[in-house]
Enzyme design. Structure first.
Site, PDB file in Angstrom:
ATOM      1  N   CYS A   1      32.233 -18.756 -14.210  1.00  0.00           N
ATOM      2  CA  CYS A   1      30.792 -19.044 -14.181  1.00  0.00           C
ATOM      3  C   CYS A   1      30.036 -17.827 -14.735  1.00  0.00           C
ATOM      4  CB  CYS A   1      30.369 -19.419 -12.761  1.00  0.00           C
ATOM      5  SG  CYS A   1      28.672 -20.018 -12.619  1.00  0.00           S
ATOM      6  N   LEU A   2      29.017 -17.335 -14.033  1.00  0.00           N
ATOM      7  CA  LEU A   2      28.272 -16.183 -14.542  1.00  0.00           C
ATOM      8  C   LEU A   2      29.125 -14.929 -14.568  1.00  0.00           C
ATOM      9  CD1 LEU A   2      24.716 -16.699 -13.035  1.00  0.00           C
ATOM     10  CD2 LEU A   2      25.361 -16.700 -15.439  1.00  0.00           C
TER      11      LEU A   2
END
Length: 543
Positions: free
Chosen positions: A276-277
Site C-alpha cells: 500500500c502506501l
C-alpha cells in the site's frame, strides 16, 4: 465546519453539483435521452431491463422473485440506472465533479434500497417468520448494544484475536528501534536460507501484522518457511506531539534507517517489499538508491510493490475525497489534535464500499439479528492507527493531489526522485477489486519504470487479495511471462486479455520470482542478534 461535516467539504460538493446541473441544463440532447429513458422505464413503451451494478447481490435471494418484492427491486434498479445515466456523460462537466456527483447520487439511492427496510425485504420477513420473531428481538438487542457503544463494534467482538497471542505470532525479535519504527527479525524456519534477506515496509496507516495474521495465513510465516530471512518494519502509532513529523521523516526513519540496519546485520543486498502506501514510500526510496546521487547505506536486490500506487492521476473513488477544498477541511480538522484519527479514515473507506460495509451489515445485524462471525482480518481492521498532521497533509498534497512522484517533482534532499531511476527488478501486484489502489492505477508503473517489471493481478480486494495464502478457496491470479526490454507497451485491457490465469494463491509465484533473483547457493541461517524485546514488539501495541 470540518468537525460538523466529518471533513467533507460542502464547498467542493456544491461546486460539483453546480457544474453538473448547469451543464445538464444546457444540454438538450442529454435531456432528451433521459426523457426517452424515463418514458421507457415507466412502461409506456417497451420495458427496459435494468442494468445491475457489478457485484450486485442484494436481490439475488429467491424471495425477491415473488410479487411485490420483485417489483420493488426492479423499480429500485431502474431508478439507479436512470441516475447513473443522468450523472455521467454530461459534456463540459469536469471528470472529478462528474465522479463526485455520480458517487453521491449512488450513496443517496442506496439509502432508499428496499433491502434496507423490514417490510420491503422478503429475506428479513422470512427470517422473522421462521424464527417466530426471535430474529427481530435479536436485531433489536444488537442495535441497543451498538447504540450504547456509539456505533462501535462490541468490545468482545474481536476479543478472540490478540496481538502476540494468536495473531502476529511468528517467532522473532525486535533488533532495532528508532522514533518511528521497530525492526523485527524473524527466526529462520529452515536449515538453509537464501542469502538475500527480505525487508517488508507496510503502510503507516495500518498495523503491520496484516502480513502476519494467524499462522495459517501469515505472509511472514510463509516466507520464512520457504527459506527467506525476513525483517519487518513496525510503525509507531503517532500522538499529538508528533504533529510535525513529515514525509521526509517517514522516508528517513522508516526506510533508509531499516535498510541500513539490515545491511549491517547481513551484509547482503535486500529484497525490499512494500505494501500500500508503504510500497509508494519504498518506490521513492528505491529511486533514491538507484539514482546514485544520495549517500545511504544498503543495496536493493529487488523491489516488490503490493497494491501500491506510484502514479496517482487515477486513484479511483478515493480521489473523490481529495481536492484542494477537501484538503483545507482535513487540515482544519487535524489542526487541534495534531493528527488524523484512524476511525475517521476508516469511515471514509466504509463509505467507498457502503453497500457491503454499511447497508448489508445493517440489514444482517439489525433486521435479521445475525452478528458477523469475527475473523483475524476483521480484528486487524478494527485496530486503527493515527497519522501526524504534517505527514498526512504532505502525502495527500504531493502524491494524490499534485501527483509529484509520477511527474518528476517529488524531491528527496533537494533532488528529484524518479521511478525511472530504479535499477532493481520489480514485482508488482494489483488486486482486481481494489477501492484503495485500483489495479489499473498500479499498472501505470510500466509507463515510468525502466527496470524490468513483472506484473501480477490477484483476485480479491485491497486486503484480501494480498492476504492470499496457498489453499485459500476461490482465489486466482493473472500473470504474464517476463517481457524483454524494448517490448511494446500493453494497455491494461490488452494485458488482462492476454495474461495467463492461474488458480490459487500468487504467493508461490512470488517466492519463485524471489528465488530466481537470489544467489543460487543457500547458506546457514544468520544468527539472531542481541534483541531489544520479543516480537511483535512494543510499537504495534501502542494505542
Amino acid at each position: 465546519m470540518a468537525k460538523i461535516t466529518g471533513g467533507v467539504s460542502p464547498i467542493a460538493m456544491s461546486l460539483a453539483f453546480q457544474d453538473w446541473l448547469l451543464h445538464l441544463a444546457t444540454s438538450p440532447g442529454k435531456q432528451m435521452e433521459l426523457l426517452d429513458l424515463a418514458i421507457k422505464m415507466s412502461g409506456d413503451l417497451a420495458p427496459v431491463a435494468p442494468e445491475r451494478r457489478e457485484g450486485e447481490n442484494r436481490f439475488s435471494a429467491p424471495e425477491w422473485s415473488a410479487w411485490p418484492f420483485n417489483a420493488l427491486s426492479h423499480a429500485f434498479l431502474q431508478t439507479e440506472q436512470f441516475w447513473r445515466e443522468a450523472t455521467t456523460g454530461v459534456r463540459g462537466v469536469s471528470a472529478h465533479h462528474a465522479d463526485v456527483v455520480s458517487f453521491t447520487a449512488r450513496q443517496l439511492l442506496d439509502v432508499a434500497s428496499p433491502s434496507n427496510y423490514f417490510w420491503t425485504n422478503p429475506e428479513v420477513l422470512h427470517k422473522a417468520y421462521e424464527t417466530q420473531g426471535q430474529s427481530v428481538l435479536q436485531g433489536w438487542a444488537n442495535w441497543m448494544q451498538d447504540l450504547g457503544g456509539r456505533g462501535q463494534a462490541p468490545k468482545d467482538e474481536h476479543s478472540a484475536y490478540e496481538v502476540g497471542r494468536n495473531v502476529a505470532v511468528t517467532p522473532g525479535k525486535v533488533v532495532y528501534r528508532n522514533e518511528l519504527v521497530e525492526l523485527i527479525q524473524y527466526k529462520p524456519q529452515t536449515a538453509k536460507v537464501y542469502r538475500e534477506p527480505v525487508l517488508i515496509i507496510p503502510s503507516w496507516i495500518m498495523k503491520y501484522y496484516i502480513l502476519d495474521l494467524s499462522p495459517h495465513n501469515s505472509m511472514v510465516r510463509y516466507l520464512v518457511e520457504q527459506g527467506h530471512t525476513v525483517y519487518m518494519a513496525s510503525w509507531r502509532n503517532p500522538v499529538a506531539a508528533d504533529r510535525d513529523l513529515g514525509m521526509d521523516d517517514y522516508l528517513r526513519h522508516g526506510v533508509f534507517d531499516t535498510v541500513r540496519e539490515v545491511d549491517r546485520l547481513t551484509g547482503q543486498p535486500i529484497h525490499a517489499v512494500g505494501y500500500c502506501l508503504g510500497g509508494t514510500l519504498l518506490a521513492i526510496a528505491a529511486a533514491v538508491y538507484g539514482s546514485g546521487r544520495h549517500r545511504h547505506a544498503g543495496k536493493l536486490k529487488s523491489v516488490s510493490l503490493l497494491a501500491a500506487q506510484t502514479d496517482f492521476s487515477d486513484p479511483g473513488e478515493l480521489g473523490l475525497f481529495i481536492d484542494h477544498s477537501e484538503l483545507a477541511f482535513l487540515d482544519a480538522m487535524m489542526w487541534q489534535h495534531g493528527y488524523l484519527d484512524g476511525s475517521q479514515m476508516a469511515g471514509s473507506f466504509r463509505l467507498l464500499n457502503s453497500r457491503d460495509m454499511i447497508w448489508s451489515r445493517i440489514m444482517r445485524e439489525y433486521l435479521m439479528g445475525q452478528r458477523n462471525i469475527p475473523n483475524d482480518l476483521m480484528a486487524w481492521n478494527a485496530d486503527t492507527t493515527r497519522m501526524p498532521y504534517r505527514m498526512h497533509s504532505e502525502y495527500l498534497k504531493h502524491l494524490f493531489l499534485d501527483n509529484d512522484l509520477a511527474e518528476g517533482r517529488y524531491c528527496v534532499d533537494g533532488k528529484a526522485a524518479a521511478i525511472s531511476d530504479i535499477k532493481a527488478p520489480m514485482y508488482v501486484v494489483g488486486t482486481g477489486r481494489d477501492h484503495v489502489s485500483p489495479w489499473k492505477s498500479v499498472y501505470k508503473i510500466h509507463l515510468m519504470a525502466d527496470a524490468p517489471v513483472d506484473f501480477v493481478l490477484a483476485s480479491g480486494g485491497h486486503n484480501a487479495g494480498i492476504v492470499c495464502e496457498p489453499g485459500h478457496a476461490n482465489r486466482s491470479f493473472k500473470s504474464m511471462a517476463h517481457r524483454p526490454p524494448g517490448s511494446h507497451f500493453l494497455s491494461p485491457e490488452e494485458w488482462q486479455q492476454t495474461a495467463e490465469v492461474t488458480e490459487g494463491s500468487w504467493w508461490p509465484h512470488w517466492h519463485a520470482w524471489l528465488a530466481r533473483h537470489s544467489a543460487p547457493e543457500l547458506a546457514a541461517p544468520p544468527k539472531m542478534p542481541k534483541a531489544l524485546c520479543d516480537a511483535p514488539g512494543q510499537y504495534v501495541l501502542g494505542k
